[in-house]
Design a protein around this motif. Sequence first.
Motif, PDB file in Angstrom:
ATOM      1  N   LEU A 358       0.833  -1.197   0.000  1.00 53.03           N
ATOM      2  CA  LEU A 358       0.000   0.000   0.000  1.00 53.03           C
ATOM      3  C   LEU A 358       0.873   1.256   0.000  1.00 53.03           C
ATOM      4  O   LEU A 358       0.648   2.181  -0.784  1.00 53.03           O
ATOM      5  CB  LEU A 358      -0.922  -0.015   1.224  1.00 53.03           C
ATOM      6  N   ARG A 359       1.845   1.280   0.880  1.00 52.36           N
ATOM      7  CA  ARG A 359       2.726   2.448   0.948  1.00 52.36           C
ATOM      8  C   ARG A 359       3.531   2.617  -0.348  1.00 52.36           C
ATOM      9  O   ARG A 359       3.795   3.735  -0.778  1.00 52.36           O
ATOM     10  CB  ARG A 359       3.667   2.317   2.149  1.00 52.36           C
ATOM     11  N   SER A 360       3.934   1.479  -0.957  1.00 46.54           N
ATOM     12  CA  SER A 360       4.676   1.552  -2.208  1.00 46.54           C
ATOM     13  C   SER A 360       3.820   2.150  -3.315  1.00 46.54           C
ATOM     14  O   SER A 360       4.276   3.024  -4.075  1.00 46.54           O
ATOM     15  CB  SER A 360       5.156   0.151  -2.602  1.00 46.54           C
ATOM     16  N   ARG A 361       2.576   1.713  -3.433  1.00 47.72           N
ATOM     17  CA  ARG A 361       1.697   2.241  -4.472  1.00 47.72           C
ATOM     18  C   ARG A 361       1.378   3.715  -4.231  1.00 47.72           C
ATOM     19  O   ARG A 361       1.304   4.505  -5.172  1.00 47.72           O
ATOM     20  CB  ARG A 361       0.407   1.419  -4.538  1.00 47.72           C
ATOM     21  N   LEU A 362       1.193   4.050  -2.981  1.00 52.29           N
ATOM     22  CA  LEU A 362       0.890   5.432  -2.656  1.00 52.29           C
ATOM     23  C   LEU A 362       2.097   6.329  -2.921  1.00 52.29           C
ATOM     24  O   LEU A 362       1.970   7.414  -3.511  1.00 52.29           O
ATOM     25  CB  LEU A 362       0.458   5.519  -1.185  1.00 52.29           C
ATOM     26  N   VAL A 441      -8.256   8.621  -0.126  1.00 50.35           N
ATOM     27  CA  VAL A 441      -7.742   7.534   0.695  1.00 50.35           C
ATOM     28  C   VAL A 441      -8.781   7.265   1.772  1.00 50.35           C
ATOM     29  O   VAL A 441      -8.967   8.082   2.688  1.00 50.35           O
ATOM     30  CB  VAL A 441      -6.382   7.892   1.313  1.00 50.35           C
ATOM     31  N   LEU A 442      -9.481   6.144   1.659  1.00 54.03           N
ATOM     32  CA  LEU A 442     -10.543   5.793   2.598  1.00 54.03           C
ATOM     33  C   LEU A 442      -9.994   4.801   3.610  1.00 54.03           C
ATOM     34  O   LEU A 442      -9.630   3.676   3.262  1.00 54.03           O
ATOM     35  CB  LEU A 442     -11.738   5.182   1.866  1.00 54.03           C
ATOM     36  N   PHE A 443      -9.914   5.244   4.850  1.00 53.91           N
ATOM     37  CA  PHE A 443      -9.395   4.415   5.944  1.00 53.91           C
ATOM     38  C   PHE A 443     -10.584   3.767   6.628  1.00 53.91           C
ATOM     39  O   PHE A 443     -11.473   4.449   7.140  1.00 53.91           O
ATOM     40  CB  PHE A 443      -8.610   5.282   6.923  1.00 53.91           C
ATOM     41  N   CYS A 444     -10.634   2.430   6.656  1.00 54.63           N
ATOM     42  CA  CYS A 444     -11.775   1.694   7.197  1.00 54.63           C
ATOM     43  C   CYS A 444     -11.353   0.914   8.432  1.00 54.63           C
ATOM     44  O   CYS A 444     -10.359   0.177   8.396  1.00 54.63           O
ATOM     45  CB  CYS A 444     -12.337   0.743   6.139  1.00 54.63           C
ATOM     46  N   ASP A 445     -12.112   1.088   9.516  1.00 55.35           N
ATOM     47  CA  ASP A 445     -11.890   0.310  10.749  1.00 55.35           C
ATOM     48  C   ASP A 445     -13.192  -0.406  11.075  1.00 55.35           C
ATOM     49  O   ASP A 445     -14.258   0.226  11.149  1.00 55.35           O
ATOM     50  CB  ASP A 445     -11.475   1.226  11.889  1.00 55.35           C
ATOM     51  N   LEU A 446     -13.134  -1.739  11.246  1.00 52.39           N
ATOM     52  CA  LEU A 446     -14.348  -2.504  11.537  1.00 52.39           C
ATOM     53  C   LEU A 446     -14.803  -2.261  12.966  1.00 52.39           C
ATOM     54  O   LEU A 446     -13.994  -2.238  13.906  1.00 52.39           O
ATOM     55  CB  LEU A 446     -14.100  -3.989  11.314  1.00 52.39           C
ATOM     56  N   THR A 481      -7.396   0.452  -5.429  1.00 55.40           N
ATOM     57  CA  THR A 481      -6.641  -0.462  -4.566  1.00 55.40           C
ATOM     58  C   THR A 481      -7.370  -0.659  -3.256  1.00 55.40           C
ATOM     59  O   THR A 481      -7.756   0.324  -2.588  1.00 55.40           O
ATOM     60  CB  THR A 481      -5.235   0.085  -4.280  1.00 55.40           C
ATOM     61  N   VAL A 482      -7.577  -1.937  -2.888  1.00 52.29           N
ATOM     62  CA  VAL A 482      -8.082  -2.291  -1.562  1.00 52.29           C
ATOM     63  C   VAL A 482      -6.973  -3.029  -0.845  1.00 52.29           C
ATOM     64  O   VAL A 482      -6.486  -4.052  -1.342  1.00 52.29           O
ATOM     65  CB  VAL A 482      -9.343  -3.162  -1.638  1.00 52.29           C
ATOM     66  N   ALA A 483      -6.531  -2.521   0.311  1.00 51.03           N
ATOM     67  CA  ALA A 483      -5.422  -3.126   1.044  1.00 51.03           C
ATOM     68  C   ALA A 483      -5.824  -3.365   2.484  1.00 51.03           C
ATOM     69  O   ALA A 483      -6.668  -2.653   3.043  1.00 51.03           O
ATOM     70  CB  ALA A 483      -4.189  -2.219   0.979  1.00 51.03           C
ATOM     71  N   PHE A 490      -8.635  -1.563   7.018  1.00 53.35           N
ATOM     72  CA  PHE A 490      -8.494  -1.652   5.566  1.00 53.35           C
ATOM     73  C   PHE A 490      -8.350  -0.241   5.002  1.00 53.35           C
ATOM     74  O   PHE A 490      -8.821   0.729   5.602  1.00 53.35           O
ATOM     75  CB  PHE A 490      -9.712  -2.334   4.930  1.00 53.35           C
ATOM     76  N   VAL A 491      -7.727  -0.149   3.848  1.00 57.69           N
ATOM     77  CA  VAL A 491      -7.557   1.141   3.181  1.00 57.69           C
ATOM     78  C   VAL A 491      -7.923   0.976   1.716  1.00 57.69           C
ATOM     79  O   VAL A 491      -7.542  -0.014   1.069  1.00 57.69           O
ATOM     80  CB  VAL A 491      -6.116   1.677   3.309  1.00 57.69           C
ATOM     81  N   VAL A 492      -8.659   1.958   1.184  1.00 57.99           N
ATOM     82  CA  VAL A 492      -9.028   1.973  -0.230  1.00 57.99           C
ATOM     83  C   VAL A 492      -8.409   3.214  -0.865  1.00 57.99           C
ATOM     84  O   VAL A 492      -8.576   4.325  -0.352  1.00 57.99           O
ATOM     85  CB  VAL A 492     -10.555   1.988  -0.408  1.00 57.99           C
ATOM     86  N   LEU A 493      -7.688   3.019  -1.978  1.00 59.01           N
ATOM     87  CA  LEU A 493      -7.167   4.128  -2.776  1.00 59.01           C
ATOM     88  C   LEU A 493      -8.020   4.235  -4.026  1.00 59.01           C
ATOM     89  O   LEU A 493      -8.128   3.274  -4.795  1.00 59.01           O
ATOM     90  CB  LEU A 493      -5.707   3.895  -3.180  1.00 59.01           C
TER      91      LEU A 493
END
Length: 567
Positions: A358-362, A441-446, A481-483, A490-493
């Motif tokens: 994720l960090r590499s793609r970002l 950048v969507l930061f998701c926490d369940l 990207t879903v990571a 989870f994070v969505v780009l």
Amino acid sequence: METDTDSEPYVRLRTLRQLHQVMADMNTARSLADTLQTVADGIVNGLGYELSCVNLVRPDGDLVVAALAGNSAAEALITGRVGSRDSWERRLAMGEAWGDLRFIPHTEGWVLDDDDVPQWFTDGPAPRFEDEWHPADRLFAPMYTPGASGTSGTSCGELLGVISVDRPRNGRRPGAWGREALQMYAFQAAIAISNARLRANMQRALVRLEREQQALRASEESFRQAFEYAPSGMAIAEMGGEEHGRILRTNDALCRLLGRRASAMRRYAFADLVHPEDIGTLLRTSAEGGRAELRLGRRDGTYVWVSLRNSVVADAADGPRFLLTHVEDIEERKRRELQLAHRASHDSLTGLPNSAELRSRLSARLCRRSQSLPAGAADSMDAAFERYDQFIEGHPAFDANGHGYAFGAGPGSGAYDTFDHHVHVVAPEGEHDDGTKGLAVLFCDLDGFKSINDRFGHNAGDAVLIEVARRLGGAVRDGDTVARLGGDEFVVLADGLGRADAQDLAVRLRNEIIQPIRVDGRAMRVGASFGIGWAHCGMTADEVLKSADERMYIEKRSRPRQHRRAG
């Protein structure tokens, strides 16, 4: 009383007949050794000397006793022995010159008794009259390579050898006729020896040529068998010209690997078979000693990874050159490499890109330039891009992420950096949608995930994470990207979104997640909190993720606790 047959005319006629016969024998000898012996025998049989010796010049210039006739004991004693060129030159400069002949009387020849020229010694009484032959007299007939010569037989070619004669049967030194006959004989002997040498050289050349041809045929057969029966694929292709790279010949292994017939392969070049993404790799591969790993197309439309190695072969010394291409199937190795690379960059549980990926793609989308530029800078940059668009397009200095490099300008050369091909990432300004499209950048926490782990165990928790990952992946666009960042995060780009687009996406993803998840016959529910951050150049990947994380916690705290989990 002297008979008519003993008179001078009859003696000369008989000698001419004998001379004609021995010359004929010289020219019909089958080999060089036979020719040399025939020359020596002809002196004894045709010219009236009891002893003759043929000394032949070797490649190093010295002379070797090559043949001797008239005395078997002398033949066994000196045949094969060598005399130096200097000693022979000394002999041929002494005594009396009789045309091309050289006569050294016994009164002068005693100084030659101890030199290194092989010789024999004969005893006899002292001469009783002036022209009587003395046992120590020496008569030499030099032989020269055929060159410019007169009718008399005198020659000015290279020294080929020397004929030595001894003990004339009539006991006298040869007169004018005898000298002319010996000189003529030496001249003809030189021609016969030169011809015999030429024939011998030709025979050796023919034998050598036949051996070389046999070796070539053996080599070609060996190459054919190695080519045809090699366990890996091999091909011969055109080199140079309009049809450079066209396949001329393939072996069975390559045909089996690609599922194509040999006749069909001849319609292609490797450039026609290579995967579109690998054409650059093929073109960059050097012809001689070049290596590349790329994909080749099978007849069924699939591709196979191969290692391709080129070498240049010539058909003959000055013949056309061809490319010999060795093709090795590396599909299994590539599959393992891709598996290892996938494991290193993807989450083992969900199969999603992991935190490092994720960090590499970002990071690949961001540069160090700040989002804020001087007034008019964007217009200047657009004009600069248009001006250099043709120069930049397809330039090999671009990296895999689409970033270019400034040629002739060092780092920090200004806000314009006209040669920079990087597309800068910008973020919407303010809290309202102003139409700006950016990288969301969507930061998701369940929500409620910990209680599932505590109540039903980690296996149930893993099943929930796998299902959430599947739903997230199915709800985004191709290219997004879903990571999995770790745990239940989870994070969505998603690129090219405005603020309203990003909020709609967050709602859609939350609605996907809150649907019941069945695990071991039980229906389980989790909620989700989303924080929307925006990436732009000048930020680092960690700063972007931290910003989205903070917004997620703000969003989580803004909702009542009872609404954080759907069930």
